[in-house]
Design a protein around this motif. Structure first.
Motif, PDB file in Angstrom:
ATOM      1  N   PRO A  65      -4.392 -10.568  15.790  1.00  0.00           N
ATOM      2  CA  PRO A  65      -3.311 -10.267  16.624  1.00  0.00           C
ATOM      3  C   PRO A  65      -2.699  -8.829  16.801  1.00  0.00           C
ATOM      4  CG  PRO A  65      -2.904 -12.485  15.524  1.00  0.00           C
ATOM      5  CD  PRO A  65      -3.726 -11.584  14.824  1.00  0.00           C
ATOM      6  N   ILE A  66      -2.733  -8.116  17.779  1.00  0.00           N
ATOM      7  CA  ILE A  66      -2.318  -6.936  17.679  1.00  0.00           C
ATOM      8  C   ILE A  66      -0.650  -6.826  17.525  1.00  0.00           C
ATOM      9  CG2 ILE A  66      -1.892  -4.802  19.217  1.00  0.00           C
ATOM     10  CD1 ILE A  66      -4.102  -5.243  20.801  1.00  0.00           C
ATOM     11  N   ARG A  67      -0.043  -7.603  17.835  1.00  0.00           N
ATOM     12  CA  ARG A  67       1.408  -7.553  17.766  1.00  0.00           C
ATOM     13  C   ARG A  67       1.948  -7.829  16.170  1.00  0.00           C
ATOM     14  NH1 ARG A  67       5.338  -7.168  21.448  1.00  0.00           N
ATOM     15  NH2 ARG A  67       3.797  -7.913  22.897  1.00  0.00           N
ATOM     16  N   ASP A  68       1.025  -8.856  15.653  1.00  0.00           N
ATOM     17  CA  ASP A  68       1.448  -9.111  14.215  1.00  0.00           C
ATOM     18  C   ASP A  68       0.930  -7.691  13.506  1.00  0.00           C
ATOM     19  OD1 ASP A  68       2.097 -11.542  14.770  1.00  0.00           O
ATOM     20  OD2 ASP A  68       0.614 -12.506  13.756  1.00  0.00           O
ATOM     21  N   ILE A  69      -0.092  -7.408  13.560  1.00  0.00           N
ATOM     22  CA  ILE A  69      -0.433  -6.259  12.850  1.00  0.00           C
ATOM     23  C   ILE A  69       0.442  -4.942  13.101  1.00  0.00           C
ATOM     24  CG2 ILE A  69      -2.559  -4.401  12.315  1.00  0.00           C
ATOM     25  CD1 ILE A  69      -2.898  -7.275  11.292  1.00  0.00           C
ATOM     26  N   SER A  70       0.611  -4.701  14.319  1.00  0.00           N
ATOM     27  CA  SER A  70       1.575  -3.471  14.527  1.00  0.00           C
ATOM     28  C   SER A  70       2.913  -3.600  13.791  1.00  0.00           C
ATOM     29  CB  SER A  70       1.743  -3.591  16.047  1.00  0.00           C
ATOM     30  OG  SER A  70       0.460  -3.214  16.809  1.00  0.00           O
ATOM     31  N   GLY A  71       3.613  -4.971  13.602  1.00  0.00           N
ATOM     32  CA  GLY A  71       4.815  -5.181  12.928  1.00  0.00           C
ATOM     33  C   GLY A  71       4.331  -5.064  11.475  1.00  0.00           C
ATOM     34  N   LEU A  72       3.363  -5.291  10.995  1.00  0.00           N
ATOM     35  CA  LEU A  72       3.327  -5.072   9.393  1.00  0.00           C
ATOM     36  C   LEU A  72       3.177  -3.395   9.419  1.00  0.00           C
ATOM     37  CD1 LEU A  72       0.618  -7.842   8.808  1.00  0.00           C
ATOM     38  CD2 LEU A  72       2.869  -7.733   7.993  1.00  0.00           C
ATOM     39  N   LEU A  73       2.635  -2.503  10.275  1.00  0.00           N
ATOM     40  CA  LEU A  73       2.438  -1.201  10.114  1.00  0.00           C
ATOM     41  C   LEU A  73       3.760  -0.640  10.729  1.00  0.00           C
ATOM     42  CD1 LEU A  73      -1.690  -0.831  10.983  1.00  0.00           C
ATOM     43  CD2 LEU A  73      -0.326  -1.372   8.741  1.00  0.00           C
ATOM     44  N   ASN A  74       4.754  -1.216  11.009  1.00  0.00           N
ATOM     45  CA  ASN A  74       5.906  -0.555  11.416  1.00  0.00           C
ATOM     46  C   ASN A  74       5.663   0.059  12.762  1.00  0.00           C
ATOM     47  OD1 ASN A  74       8.814   0.001  11.009  1.00  0.00           O
ATOM     48  ND2 ASN A  74       8.297   1.856   9.882  1.00  0.00           N
ATOM     49  N   ALA A  75       5.176  -0.620  13.633  1.00  0.00           N
ATOM     50  CA  ALA A  75       4.611  -0.099  15.034  1.00  0.00           C
ATOM     51  C   ALA A  75       5.314  -1.137  16.152  1.00  0.00           C
ATOM     52  CB  ALA A  75       3.070   0.366  15.015  1.00  0.00           C
ATOM     53  N   ASP A  76       5.017  -0.779  17.286  1.00  0.00           N
ATOM     54  CA  ASP A  76       5.282  -1.737  18.410  1.00  0.00           C
ATOM     55  C   ASP A  76       4.576  -1.827  19.338  1.00  0.00           C
ATOM     56  OD1 ASP A  76       7.428  -3.720  19.391  1.00  0.00           O
ATOM     57  OD2 ASP A  76       7.994  -1.730  20.832  1.00  0.00           O
ATOM     58  N   VAL A  77       4.362  -3.267  19.907  1.00  0.00           N
ATOM     59  CA  VAL A  77       3.484  -3.313  21.053  1.00  0.00           C
ATOM     60  C   VAL A  77       4.367  -3.487  22.207  1.00  0.00           C
ATOM     61  CG1 VAL A  77       1.531  -4.857  22.072  1.00  0.00           C
ATOM     62  CG2 VAL A  77       1.712  -4.231  19.469  1.00  0.00           C
ATOM     63  N   ASN A  78       3.886  -2.520  23.499  1.00  0.00           N
ATOM     64  CA  ASN A  78       4.645  -3.161  24.871  1.00  0.00           C
ATOM     65  C   ASN A  78       3.536  -3.461  25.659  1.00  0.00           C
ATOM     66  OD1 ASN A  78       7.145  -2.245  23.828  1.00  0.00           O
ATOM     67  ND2 ASN A  78       6.488   0.128  24.365  1.00  0.00           N
ATOM     68  N   TRP A  79       3.828  -4.363  26.393  1.00  0.00           N
ATOM     69  CA  TRP A  79       2.645  -4.744  27.531  1.00  0.00           C
ATOM     70  C   TRP A  79       3.058  -4.568  28.692  1.00  0.00           C
ATOM     71  CZ3 TRP A  79      -2.521  -6.193  27.614  1.00  0.00           C
ATOM     72  CH2 TRP A  79      -2.743  -6.880  28.640  1.00  0.00           C
ATOM     73  N   ASP A  80       2.119  -3.957  29.423  1.00  0.00           N
ATOM     74  CA  ASP A  80       2.511  -3.310  30.851  1.00  0.00           C
ATOM     75  C   ASP A  80       1.635  -4.373  31.855  1.00  0.00           C
ATOM     76  OD1 ASP A  80       2.658  -2.363  33.271  1.00  0.00           O
ATOM     77  OD2 ASP A  80       2.416  -0.250  32.843  1.00  0.00           O
ATOM     78  N   ASN A  81       2.304  -5.455  32.533  1.00  0.00           N
ATOM     79  CA  ASN A  81       1.404  -6.100  33.550  1.00  0.00           C
ATOM     80  C   ASN A  81       0.735  -5.579  34.622  1.00  0.00           C
ATOM     81  OD1 ASN A  81       1.600  -8.834  32.139  1.00  0.00           O
ATOM     82  ND2 ASN A  81       3.958  -8.702  32.864  1.00  0.00           N
ATOM     83  N   SER A  82       1.287  -4.507  34.914  1.00  0.00           N
ATOM     84  CA  SER A  82       0.635  -3.835  36.225  1.00  0.00           C
ATOM     85  C   SER A  82      -0.418  -3.285  35.970  1.00  0.00           C
ATOM     86  CB  SER A  82       1.800  -2.727  36.803  1.00  0.00           C
ATOM     87  OG  SER A  82       1.939  -1.749  35.905  1.00  0.00           O
ATOM     88  N   SER A  83      -0.804  -2.709  34.557  1.00  0.00           N
ATOM     89  CA  SER A  83      -1.946  -1.941  34.581  1.00  0.00           C
ATOM     90  C   SER A  83      -2.697  -2.721  33.424  1.00  0.00           C
ATOM     91  CB  SER A  83      -1.927  -0.632  33.853  1.00  0.00           C
ATOM     92  OG  SER A  83      -1.060  -0.824  32.457  1.00  0.00           O
ATOM     93  N   ASN A  84      -2.475  -3.949  33.002  1.00  0.00           N
ATOM     94  CA  ASN A  84      -3.086  -4.804  31.975  1.00  0.00           C
ATOM     95  C   ASN A  84      -3.261  -3.978  30.850  1.00  0.00           C
ATOM     96  OD1 ASN A  84      -3.088  -7.235  33.343  1.00  0.00           O
ATOM     97  ND2 ASN A  84      -5.108  -6.838  34.214  1.00  0.00           N
ATOM     98  N   THR A  85      -2.264  -3.231  30.230  1.00  0.00           N
ATOM     99  CA  THR A  85      -2.484  -2.128  29.100  1.00  0.00           C
ATOM    100  C   THR A  85      -1.475  -2.639  28.072  1.00  0.00           C
ATOM    101  OG1 THR A  85      -3.100  -0.439  30.712  1.00  0.00           O
ATOM    102  CG2 THR A  85      -2.574   0.169  28.423  1.00  0.00           C
ATOM    103  N   ALA A  86      -2.014  -2.654  26.769  1.00  0.00           N
ATOM    104  CA  ALA A  86      -1.357  -2.771  25.496  1.00  0.00           C
ATOM    105  C   ALA A  86      -1.044  -1.298  24.816  1.00  0.00           C
ATOM    106  CB  ALA A  86      -2.016  -3.571  24.515  1.00  0.00           C
ATOM    107  N   TYR A  87       0.289  -0.998  24.907  1.00  0.00           N
ATOM    108  CA  TYR A  87       0.796   0.195  24.223  1.00  0.00           C
ATOM    109  C   TYR A  87       1.043  -0.144  22.598  1.00  0.00           C
ATOM    110  CZ  TYR A  87       1.303   2.420  28.901  1.00  0.00           C
ATOM    111  OH  TYR A  87       0.849   2.880  30.185  1.00  0.00           O
TER     112      TYR A  87
END
Length: 287
Positions: A65-87
């Protein structure tokens, strides 16, 4: 390889595998057979990581899971529904801000404050800007807001605002710091900075609306016919304190300081409410 580079390499590897199936589907949705492997372990920087979901195996490739891994690496995940994009962003609101540069700063006085609302790297932010005085033309962005957005402002020329002592950066320098060009948006609500809790946002909006009899068509709240609140800011290093910037009938800028706390039922309540001058940052909290 240092720890930061190892983290970046690990994240890049995981993301490459995670999006491989989507690329092969040629913009279509594809059903696949995969296996969850709760017996698989993940070690990050020598420590066992706890994932919310088991590792998934598809076509001899591991997916996490991107969100789990991002948290472990001190990052954050934002999801944009309008463009179906994970930041996936390396810093996020709530992390310690980058320490302010030390040294002397050229003084500048706030003129024509103008809060703006923008979407940046998949998340919405409020920023306090102002137009400089006669000797320092141009738009200035507040460093506190930029740091909350994860923008690294270290080493950039800064100016100290005369009254609040907040640090600001000129727009032409800020534009060089963006990782992507922000999307400026309008807002019919009071623009806030550093207020991420939705319940706190709602409480502050309702408090202003209920305390003030006149709510005009421009989306601004009015204290009597003579005072207009235009920006709400959480106060750094003082949890529960919020500063509401306002104009009075003379065009002067002031601050309404509010302290919130929870009652015995866990509901938010206003503990204090006071109007102070614009020099609140280095006077109000030093008393």
């Amino acid at each position: 390889m240092n720890s930061k580079r190892k983290k970046v390499a690990l994240l890049a590897f995981l993301l490459t595998g995670a999006f491989a199936a989507g690329a092969a589907a040629s913009n279509g949705i594809e059903r696949v057979d995969a296996f969850l492997r709760p017996d698989f372990k993940l070690i990050v920087d020598g420590k066992a990581a706890q994932l919310n979901k088991p590792i998934l195996i598809y076509d001899d490739t591991s997916y996490l899971p991107i969100r789990d891994i991002s948290g472990l690496l001190n990052a954050d995940v934002n999801w944009d529904n309008s463009s179906n994009t994970a930041y996936v962003n390396s810093r996020y609101a709530g992390q310690p801000t980058i320490p302010e540069d030390s040294g002397d700063y050229k003084e500048i006085e706030m003129k024509s404050p103008s809060p703006i609302f923008m979407r940046y790297l998949g998340r919405d932010y409020g920023i306090l800007t102002f137009y400089g005085d006669s000797g320092n033309y141009g738009t200035y962005y507040r460093v506190t807001d930029l740091n909350r957005m994860g923008v690294n402002t270290a080493g950039v020329l800064k100016y100290r605002e005369k009254n609040t002592h907040d640090l600001y950066i000129q727009e032409e320098d800020v534009q060089k710091l963006w990782k992507e060009t922000p999307e400026y948006q309008g807002s019919y609500e009071i623009i806030m900075s550093g207020v991420s809790d939705s319940k706190v946002k709602e409480f502050l909006q309702n408090m202003i609306r209920d305390a003030i009899p006149d709510y005009n068509s421009t989306g601004q709240y009015v204290f009597s016919p003579f005072t207009t609140v235009f920006f709400v800011d959480s106060v750094e290093n003082h949890p529960g304190y919020y500063a509401m910037y306002f104009w009075n009938e003379k065009g002067e800028i002031g601050i309404i300081m509010v302290q919130l706390q929870k009652d015995d039922n866990g509901d938010l309540m206003r503990r204090s409410f006071s109007i102070v001058d614009l020099q609140y940052m280095h006077k109000f909290f030093s008393q």
